[in-house]
Design a protein around this motif. Structure first.
Motif, short mmCIF file in Angstrom:
data_model
loop_
_atom_site.label_atom_id
_atom_site.label_comp_id
_atom_site.label_asym_id
_atom_site.label_seq_id
_atom_site.Cartn_x
_atom_site.Cartn_y
_atom_site.Cartn_z
N ARG A 9 49.12 83.57 -45.19
CA ARG A 9 50.10 84.26 -46.64
C ARG A 9 51.11 84.54 -45.59
N THR A 10 52.05 84.45 -45.30
CA THR A 10 53.42 84.29 -44.87
C THR A 10 54.40 85.04 -45.50
N GLU A 11 54.49 85.16 -47.08
CA GLU A 11 54.62 86.14 -47.56
C GLU A 11 54.53 87.70 -47.42
N ARG A 12 53.23 87.90 -47.36
CA ARG A 12 52.61 88.85 -46.52
C ARG A 12 52.85 89.90 -45.31
N SER A 30 47.84 89.39 -41.97
CA SER A 30 48.89 89.41 -43.52
C SER A 30 47.59 90.77 -43.93
N SER A 31 46.87 90.83 -43.60
CA SER A 31 45.75 92.18 -44.43
C SER A 31 44.67 93.05 -43.41
N GLU A 49 45.93 93.64 -39.80
CA GLU A 49 47.70 94.51 -41.00
C GLU A 49 48.06 95.58 -40.16
N ASP A 105 55.90 88.48 -43.72
CA ASP A 105 57.15 88.73 -43.80
C ASP A 105 57.94 89.98 -44.48
N GLU A 106 56.55 90.33 -44.92
CA GLU A 106 56.58 92.14 -45.82
C GLU A 106 56.74 92.97 -44.84
N LEU A 107 55.53 93.11 -44.00
CA LEU A 107 54.80 93.55 -42.76
C LEU A 107 56.04 94.45 -41.34
N GLU A 154 58.74 95.52 -43.02
CA GLU A 154 58.65 97.00 -42.87
C GLU A 154 58.67 97.79 -40.78
#
Length: 250
Positions: free
Chosen positions: A35-38, A11-12, A16, A40-42, A45
């Motif tokens: 951090r699943t929200e991160r 996630s980072s 990432e 999902d964003e990745l 993208e």
């Protein structure tokens, strides 16, 4: 040939960055982190840039060892096979020994070593069943020698991780297994884990560092310093310097 690559701590930071590099090379991805929200964003993208790929994400706290096995097995079932697993998740909260910060050192040791062991166990369970696969562990240049102050516990955990990987390589060579194991020794790469570190020598930005890490992984070599220059010669020297010389450096 399209491969499927599982990355922990995706996630980072380095996880990432490696996900972006592997996606650009046409690989399907199994990404996990707390951090699943991160995540999902990745995923969104990467699918926007590479719509032909399959990218799956799952929540994973690597300190929940039962969950490590569950998530790895679920990914293996979903994709049918896992070609490469990158043990990347880690933290850097160490403090000088004897300064009342045992909790931080214990957390660093548990996350960077015990939880990495769980990831390696889960990965090898899958690879042994497949009779193939590439296990990659992310150690650190700090692993080559004992380090002082805030890095003491961190360096020890990364040395332990490198030793686990080497022991596994010895076993696999002896049994003539097609499974491969690689150890990465990154130097200073600017990510959230070290954003407060000042005057880090030879530091590179995350994009540069992650490109170098993926190139090293793709090489299939057993051990790689990343970036190779200048960390390979620095690592060579650090292994051989007397303790008094190390003390002057740090």
């Amino acid at each position: 040939m399209t491969r499927t690559i599982l990355i922990t701590g995706a996630s980072s930071g380095l996880g990432e960055g490696m996900a972006r590099e592997f996606a650009a090379r046409g690989n399907n991805l199994a990404l996990c982190a707390r951090r699943t929200e991160r995540l999902d964003e990745l995923r969104d993208e990467l699918l926007g840039k590479h719509p032909g790929l399959t990218i799956s994400v799952r929540a994973l706290d690597v300190n929940n060892h039962d969950q490590v096995f569950e998530v790895f097995r679920e990914f293996a079932t979903e994709f049918g096979t896992l070609d490469r697993i990158v043990v990347n998740a880690g933290i850097g909260k160490g403090q000088p020994l004897g300064t009342g910060n045992f909790a931080a050192n214990r957390q660093t040791a548990e996350t960077n070593f015990v939880s990495a062991l769980a990831q390696m166990e889960a990965a090898m369970e899958i690879f042994r069943a497949q009779n193939r696969g590439h296990l990659v562990v992310v150690s650190s240049v700090s692993a080559v020698r004992g380090m002082p102050k805030n890095v003491t516990t961190y360096a020890a955990t990364k040395a332990g991780l490198a030793s686990l990987a080497e022991g596994l390589r010895v076993e696999l060579v002896k049994t003539r297994s097609p499974i491969r194991v690689s150890t990465l020794y990154p130097g200073y790469i600017r990510t959230a884990i070290n954003e407060k570190v000042r005057n880090a020598p030879f530091i590179v930005d995350a994009a540069t560092g992650c490109k170098a890490m993926v190139r090293a992984i793709e090489s299939g070599k057993a051990e790689c310093y990343v970036p190779s220059w200048p960390w390979r010669p620095i690592g060579f020297l650090m292994r051989r310097l007397p303790v008094a010389a190390l003390a002057r450096l740090f």
